[in-house]
Scaffold this active site. Structure first.
Site, PDB file in Angstrom:
ATOM      1  CG  LEU A   1      -1.834  -1.254   1.364  1.00  0.00           C
ATOM      2  CD1 LEU A   1      -2.782  -1.069   2.536  1.00  0.00           C
ATOM      3  CD2 LEU A   1      -2.602  -1.538   0.090  1.00  0.00           C
ATOM      4  CG  ASP A   2       3.249   4.216  -3.143  1.00  0.00           C
ATOM      5  OD1 ASP A   2       4.433   4.147  -2.763  1.00  0.00           O
ATOM      6  OD2 ASP A   2       2.769   5.212  -3.716  1.00  0.00           O
TER       7      ASP A   2
END
Length: 586
Positions: free
Chosen positions: A240-241
């Site tokens: 999850l950037d």
């Protein structure tokens, strides 16, 4: 939990939705949106939940981090070249592979996504992704905070059309936004002319990376659909950037807000019901305490990036003093079952300095930055509330970062580099190794000049033929690094004491020797990990680490067998010992 039904799952998802949208108009009931999300994920109406607090990893797990086009071969797409290199050269020592954004993009080497549903044609296609996922645990980026300003979504936002209308976060430039925490110095808001008039779009990172507005449930539904597509393509691990910036409330820091945490919890619920061994990893380049909060109560991220490790370990090895690193290791809480640290010491980004805040003094950070600049590194900055800027990250290839100490370059660079990886591989957690560390790649100044971006210094593209020549030359630094890191990986995967959740205790062996003890979960195997982190030989008496007389002990790395617990050893500069009572105990 074990008796949960489809309706109960819908209720659980609805509870997440209620917590997320408590102050936002939904346009539908939480139950209705929950039903829509379950339909998108194709979850059966009656499905038992996955077992909780289960470790979907062991000591065999190690992840390679790479761009899809870091290796370039002739007459084949880069993703096919990558798989061929992995198959033919890594001896299956890397169970997982994180391919950085492999989608069409407009900037930031992939992190300004044009189309989440496509593979960049320059890299390959979905069949290449699926082929890698068939043989390796594939980690893919869910670039969830923002997308490209040239995407169809944003073009439609400007036109007032679907999909895209209402997808992006806007703010009034007259609002007080001084508390917003950002990793960049560019203006936060971008003025855009739309069919509905002038709008000021929120841009946490760059003006080509426009932030999405999760207050709109349609954005959430779009990303759940993307998750389902990636699962179908074989993706097992979702990174999850920049997720810490997801939810915005003007007047606050807009960082780590409770709604952001609840979105992570929702995604975990959906993903683990779709594939029980799927994992979420949060990429939160923030101070250590805030980073750890993304474990939640083992109901958020399965793994968090151990962002404090790179600057602390680098500082340790260039100063010859492990005091700060040892204090941090001692303070890190054990990850409970079902969660694990994701350890890394180099990546496609720089060496973040925010995660060292509160752990290293300003004087230590300044000394570290000056040393890295002498070794050819660059420094990137972030904006502060008062308009000033502060160092955000150091941009440098790790091999060059460890070519010397604060006193300057020396002849111990290779040993120091291998020592850094031996420390990381011994620590509690799952190791991630950047491709360019595995290959001992140097600073790429030509690429920096070509792109104009400091981060490009550590994003070299190898011609595969030239790389194979370098690896075949036994005297080259690339060959020596590759061979020695593979040897450490091969040893690690055979030791139950190196399970990511095995017990860890810190040893007190002075400032020049870093030591910690790992014990297997069945308590049969111990491994004492001891590293001389200085360029001077260090004496070690085995009595100092409290070996048990009834066991025979040996060093897994060097193979030496110790016949007496009061034996005196001399550690060479940057030598690491993995002393165990039970070699190859799995």
């Amino acid at each position: 939990m074990q008796g949960e039904t489809g309706a109960a799952l819908r209720d659980r998802v609805a509870q997440h939705i209620q917590a997320i949208y408590h102050d936002s108009p939904l346009g539908a009931s939480p139950e209705g949106l929950a039903a829509a999300l379950l339909d998108i994920m194709r979850l059966p109406p009656e499905q038992a939940p996955p077992l909780q607090h289960v470790n979907h990893w062991n000591q065999c797990d190690a992840v390679l981090i790479t761009y899809g086009d870091s290796l370039l071969g002739r007459d084949e797409k880069p993703l096919a070249t990558l798989k061929r290199f992995l198959d033919e050269n890594t001896d299956r020592l890397l169970k997982g592979v994180h391919i950085l954004p492999f989608y069409p993009w407009s900037s930031d080497d992939g992190f300004a996504v044009l189309d989440y549903s496509s593979v960049n044609e320059a890299l390959g296609d979905w069949s290449d992704i699926e082929a890698i996922a068939a043989d390796y645990d594939l980690m893919a980026d869910l670039v969830i905070n923002h997308c490209s300003s040239r995407s169809l979504w944003f073009e439609n936002f400007v036109k007032g059309q679907d999909p895209g209308r209402g997808y992006f976060f806007t703010a009034d430039p007259g609002e007080d936004l001084s508390a917003v925490v950002r990793p960049r110095t560019s203006p936060l808001l971008r003025e855009v002319e739309t069919s509905e008039g002038t709008r000021h779009v929120w841009c946490t990172f760059s003006h080509d990376q426009v932030d999405l507005d999760f207050r709109n449930p349609e954005v959430l539904k779009a990303f759940v659909s993307i998750v389902r597509q990636y699962l179908d393509a074989g993706v097992r691990i979702f990174r999850l950037d920049a997720v810490a910036f997801l939810w915005k409330v003007p007047g606050t820091s807009c960082l780590n807000l409770e709604e952001t945490h609840e979105v992570v919890r929702l995604l975990r619920t959906l993903v683990e019901h779709a594939r029980p061994d799927a994992m979420l990893i949060t990429e939160t380049n923030i101070p250590n305490r805030e980073n750890l909060s993304y474990f939640g109560n083992a109901n958020e991220a399965h793994c968090v990036y151990n962002f404090s490790l790179p600057p602390l370990l680098l500082n340790t090895l260039v100063t010859g003093d492990c005091s700060y690193l040892k204090q941090w290791v001692m303070a890190m809480p054990p990850a409970q079952n079902g969660t694990a640290y994701f350890n890394f010491i180099a990546s496609h980004d720089g060496i973040g300095l925010r995660p060292a805040e509160g752990l290293l003094s300003d004087e230590e950070l300044d000394r570290l930055i000056q040393a890295m600049q002498r070794f050819g590194g660059h420094v990137s900055y972030r904006a502060l509330e008062n308009g000033e800027s502060r160092p955000y990250e150091i941009n440098i290839a790790l091999f060059d970062a460890l070519q010397g100490t604060v006193a300057g370059p020396d002849e111990w660079g290779l040993e120091r580099f291998v020592c850094a990886h031996a420390v990381m591989l011994g620590l509690e957690g799952i190791p991630g190794i950047y491709l360019h560390s595995l290959l001992g790649t140097r600073n790429d100044y030509q690429r920096v000049e070509h792109t104009g971006h400091a981060r490009s210094i550590n994003r070299h593209q190898w011609d595969l033929d030239l790389l194979q020549e370098a690896l075949a030359d036994g005297d080259s630094s690339h060959s020596q690094v590759f061979r020695r890191l593979k040897a450490l990986l091969a040893i690690r995967r055979r030791q139950a004491a190196f399970h990511p959740n095995a017990t860890q205790f810190t040893l007190h062996l002075g400032t020049a020797v870093l030591g910690f003890w790992r014990q297997s979960m069945d308590r049969r195997q111990s491994v004492f990990c001891i590293s001389n982190i200085s360029r001077e030989p260090q004496a070690l008496n085995l009595m100092d680490i409290n070996l048990i007389d009834s066991h025979q002990w040996m060093d897994l790395i060097g193979g030496e067998v110790y016949g007496s617990r009061d034996q005196q050893l001399e550690l060479r500069p940057y030598q690491t010992l993995w002393i165990t009572n039970l070699p190859d105990h799995c």
